[in-house]
Structures are given as C-alpha cells and as structure tokens.
Scaffold this motif. Structure first.
Motif, mmCIF file in Angstrom:
data_model
loop_
_atom_site.group_PDB
_atom_site.id
_atom_site.type_symbol
_atom_site.label_atom_id
_atom_site.label_comp_id
_atom_site.label_asym_id
_atom_site.label_seq_id
_atom_site.Cartn_x
_atom_site.Cartn_y
_atom_site.Cartn_z
ATOM 1 N N CYS A 101 0.690 -1.177 -0.110
ATOM 2 C CA CYS A 101 -0.216 0.054 0.063
ATOM 3 C C CYS A 101 0.744 1.177 0.011
ATOM 4 C CB CYS A 101 -0.843 0.068 1.276
ATOM 5 S SG CYS A 101 -0.129 0.200 2.915
ATOM 6 N N LYS A 102 2.162 0.980 0.150
ATOM 7 C CA LYS A 102 2.916 2.450 0.125
ATOM 8 C C LYS A 102 2.948 3.087 1.356
ATOM 9 C CE LYS A 102 4.467 1.057 -3.699
ATOM 10 N NZ LYS A 102 5.080 -0.183 -3.692
ATOM 11 N N TYR A 145 6.376 -5.009 4.453
ATOM 12 C CA TYR A 145 4.703 -5.027 4.480
ATOM 13 C C TYR A 145 4.207 -4.525 5.701
ATOM 14 C CZ TYR A 145 4.821 -7.989 0.048
ATOM 15 O OH TYR A 145 5.181 -8.555 -1.079
ATOM 16 N N CYS A 201 -1.548 -5.335 4.827
ATOM 17 C CA CYS A 201 -1.284 -5.933 3.606
ATOM 18 C C CYS A 201 -0.742 -7.551 3.784
ATOM 19 C CB CYS A 201 -0.349 -4.858 2.668
ATOM 20 S SG CYS A 201 -0.960 -3.573 2.230
#
Length: 171
Positions: free
Chosen positions: A83-84, A100, A104
């Motif tokens: 998801c950045k 992560y 996520c």
C-alpha cells in the motif's frame, strides 16, 4: 590580509580564501559545511565521502536514517510494498525481503477461515483447524447443520461441508 573577510569557527580564524573543504580544497566561504574529525567539508564532498545512500531513492542520508535488512533507508522511504504506507514507527513484517505493513501482509499471505473469511494467523499464536487444505478459527469450526462446535470432537465431511456425526448421518 588587508581587505579580505575572515571566517570564524570554534574559536579559530581563517582568511575567507583559506577556509577550504578538506576533500576538494575549494573555499567554503559562507556556504554550509559539515565537520568530521576536526576537518571541514562542503556538503557535496561530505555526501560523496561519508554519507550512506538510501536503499530506495539512492540519495544520501544526512540525518535520521533507519536500517532494515542491514541496509540504510530514509525514514520516509521505507514503505510497505503493498500500500506504500510509511513503515517507520509501525509494526511491519517482510516476505522475500520486501517489507509489508501488517494489514497488507495479512491480506496477501495469511490463511483465511473458510467460515468467516477473516485471517487466521496474525501476531501471536492463533489456534486453528486445518482439513483438506482448508482452515477454520477454532470458534468457527462448527457443524453446518446444528452449529455445534466440532473442536476436539469427531466430524464428517460431505460435499465440501463439515457436519457433526449426528447431522452427518442425515445428509
């Protein structure tokens, strides 16, 4: 030297043209500089000689970097692969050396309960039932017909559904 400006730093005084970068030997003048081991460097030379480069953006890390997998990162460059989201200051995990966030990672890689579709494994030790490549939370492992718990008891599987022995006879 008459008419020249002077530079003062930590009680020392230089002619402006004599106060130079230890590496490139160019006058520092009034530009920003960094000292290391009693030597003065222009910012560019300091970055080239001493600063670590961020594993993500490859730019020098001047202050406040973080380390992940023994590699340096800017705090703002350590991001969730999914998801950045910025990971610095948050709990996170990794898979195949990629970081992560927990949401996520759970969505992408953890086992899902057949009954409720929620992740089974998370932080800690979640107990679950596994049968024929399917998994259930302990609380979700119930007879399809009467909803009695099947944990630590016998069960029957018919047409992909799970039944207690009594209900399984009727199906």
């Amino acid at each position: 030297m008459h008419g020249s400006r002077k530079v003062e730093y930590k009680g020392n005084i230089w002619h402006e043209t004599c106060f130079v970068c230890e590496r490139c030997r160019q006058p520092i003048g009034t530009r920003t500089f960094i000292t290391k081991e009693n030597n003065s460097y222009c910012v560019s030379c300091y970055e080239k000689q001493f600063a670590h480069s961020c594993s993500s953006c490859k730019k020098p890390i001047m202050t406040g970097g973080v380390s992940y997998r023994d590699r340096p990162w800017h705090r703002e460059c350590l991001l969730c692969t999914g998801c950045k989201m910025q990971l610095t200051g948050h709990h996170f995990t990794s898979r195949d050396d990629f970081p992560y966030c927990l949401d996520c990672f759970t969505m992408l890689y953890t086992k899902k309960c057949v009954a409720c579709s929620q992740a089974i494994a998370g932080l800690g030790t979640s107990k679950y039932i596994s049968f024929e490549d399917r998994q259930w939370h302990n609380d979700c492992f119930k007879c399809k017909n009467c909803a009695s718990s099947l944990v630590c008891s016998g069960f029957l599987s018919k047409h992909g559904e799970i039944f207690c022995p009594e209900c399984g006879r009727d199906v």
